[in-house]
Design an enzyme around this catalytic site. Sequence first.
Site, PDB file in Angstrom:
ATOM      1  N   GLU A  96       2.317   7.626  -3.449  1.00 42.22           N
ATOM      2  CA  GLU A  96       3.001   6.946  -2.331  1.00 42.22           C
ATOM      3  C   GLU A  96       2.642   5.480  -2.471  1.00 42.22           C
ATOM      4  O   GLU A  96       1.483   5.103  -2.267  1.00 42.22           O
ATOM      5  CB  GLU A  96       2.483   7.473  -0.980  1.00 42.22           C
ATOM      6  N   GLU A 125       5.864  -7.425  -2.250  1.00 40.41           N
ATOM      7  CA  GLU A 125       5.297  -6.899  -1.004  1.00 40.41           C
ATOM      8  C   GLU A 125       4.170  -7.825  -0.545  1.00 40.41           C
ATOM      9  O   GLU A 125       3.215  -8.044  -1.286  1.00 40.41           O
ATOM     10  CB  GLU A 125       4.749  -5.488  -1.253  1.00 40.41           C
TER      11      GLU A 125
END
Length: 497
Positions: free
Chosen positions: A267, A401
């Site tokens: 993830e 990010e």
Amino acid sequence: MSGLTFADWQKRAETLQIEGRAYINGAYTAADSGETFACISPIDGRTLAQVSSCDSSDADRAIASARATFNSGTWSQMAPAERKQVLCRFADLLEEHAEELALLETLDMGKPISDALAVDIPGSAEAIRWSAEATDKLYDEIAPTPREQLGLITREPVGVVAAVVPWNFPLMMACWKLGPALASGNSVVLKPSEKSPLTAIRIAALATEAGLPNGVLNVLPGFGHKVGKALGLHMDVDTLVFTGSTRTAKQLLVYAGESNMKRVWLEAGGKSPNIVFADAKDLEEAAAAVATGIAFNQGEVCTAGSRLLVEKSIKERFLPMVVAAIKAWKPGNPLDPQTNVGALADNQQLNTVLSYIEAGKAEGAKVLVGGNRVMQESGGLYVEPTIFDGVTNSMKIAREEIFGPVLSVIEFDGVEDAIRIANDTLYGLGAGLWTSNLSKAHQTARALRSGSVWVNQYDAGDMTAPFGGFKQSGNGRDKSLHAFDKYTELKATWIKL
Ligand code: NAD
């Protein structure tokens, strides 16, 4: 909610007993090397505890214990209904210790105590309980074979699971793994982030108190390149589950390839678009959700709606609403129950966020609100929620990010343009869209390459639905029954009748 005041929490923080040692085979233990590292609170810079700095020697010890327990069958072969009871007791204990765990989480990584109490601890207990409740309701299959054969399709626990988790929702990310991993009968070695190890260390003893046999849950705090790498390269780890950055995720795939081809489930990061069409029913509501989507948890959320895609025709009207909404998000001491924006996790994260703010300015984007470090006199690490206008999707702040409260506003013209920009990213974790047109909602949702899509809301979810990413946001899913796929092997048994 607890009813405790700022002063109450401060007082409790002064007297809190904090355990910093690793947990192996049912007991707290120092690292073999004797090394520790200082766990520093981002709220005010105070040292909370000395934490064991584990390495490959401790990983060997923990994995040996996990393997021995797995092979003994005390947990792996326990009746599912009994495993369920132990894990439900574990979930109960997390809830009974909610205030202590919330305080540890807040001190350790800086999130508001009100969020730790409302989101992190209940979400962690729910992840354990939901998975536990599922275990004695999962049936295996019989294959549609010819009559002279009986084909059994059964699921078995994989064995030893290593779980490497991040610091943004430290306990909840751990419990998304622990729930289905333990419920399936595996033994686990959990490695929390060096930035937030304290709740993982604490709950190990609660798991034992709930009745988990020794060796089923081991916790190894330490730095990723030491203990995380040791787990990734270990020949006796069957499955490695991970939540964290895409950079580390790729490295874990390499470790698996260089060692025993352990299964690797990832993830990873995100750069999620939140798309506001001109025909959104309620722009004020959308603006409030856009602000929450980037300011909640200081923007340290994998699904943070960090790219606001706004339709050209409403941009002038909509942006002032977003600016007004974000002003309700103000940094403050996270131990104050009124605070909704806490401290960033550590100095490294602070510097990363500030450097992206500088990069945005250097590339010509315009700061509409925020942009500064604040409350420096507290000794803590606080940054104002920040909005950049005039961003193009090729700018660094739109592509990478940031993992902080920094929103990039990007204009689009029509559905095709919105979908093109939304999908023009390495990531594919979450996406939001706002429209009152049902067909447009469905068609856009289908076209978005991401693991979750939220329509007329942002970041909804609970244990009932899978969570995970397309593309470089990862593989496999946490939560829901789909999560059990990570923790079980499928076996086909052919019986000739
Ligand atoms: P990170 O990758 O730096 O660290 C995550 C974990 O990996 C930590 O425990 C760390 O010690 C360990 N690690 C670091 N280097 C390692 C190495 N070489 N070998 C083995 N282990 C190593 O990520 P982070 O900064 O802790 O977390 C932030 C990231 O997590 C963001 O990218 C965020 O999007 C992501 N995240 C994803 C989800 C999701 O569900 N997709 C959820 C939360 C956070």
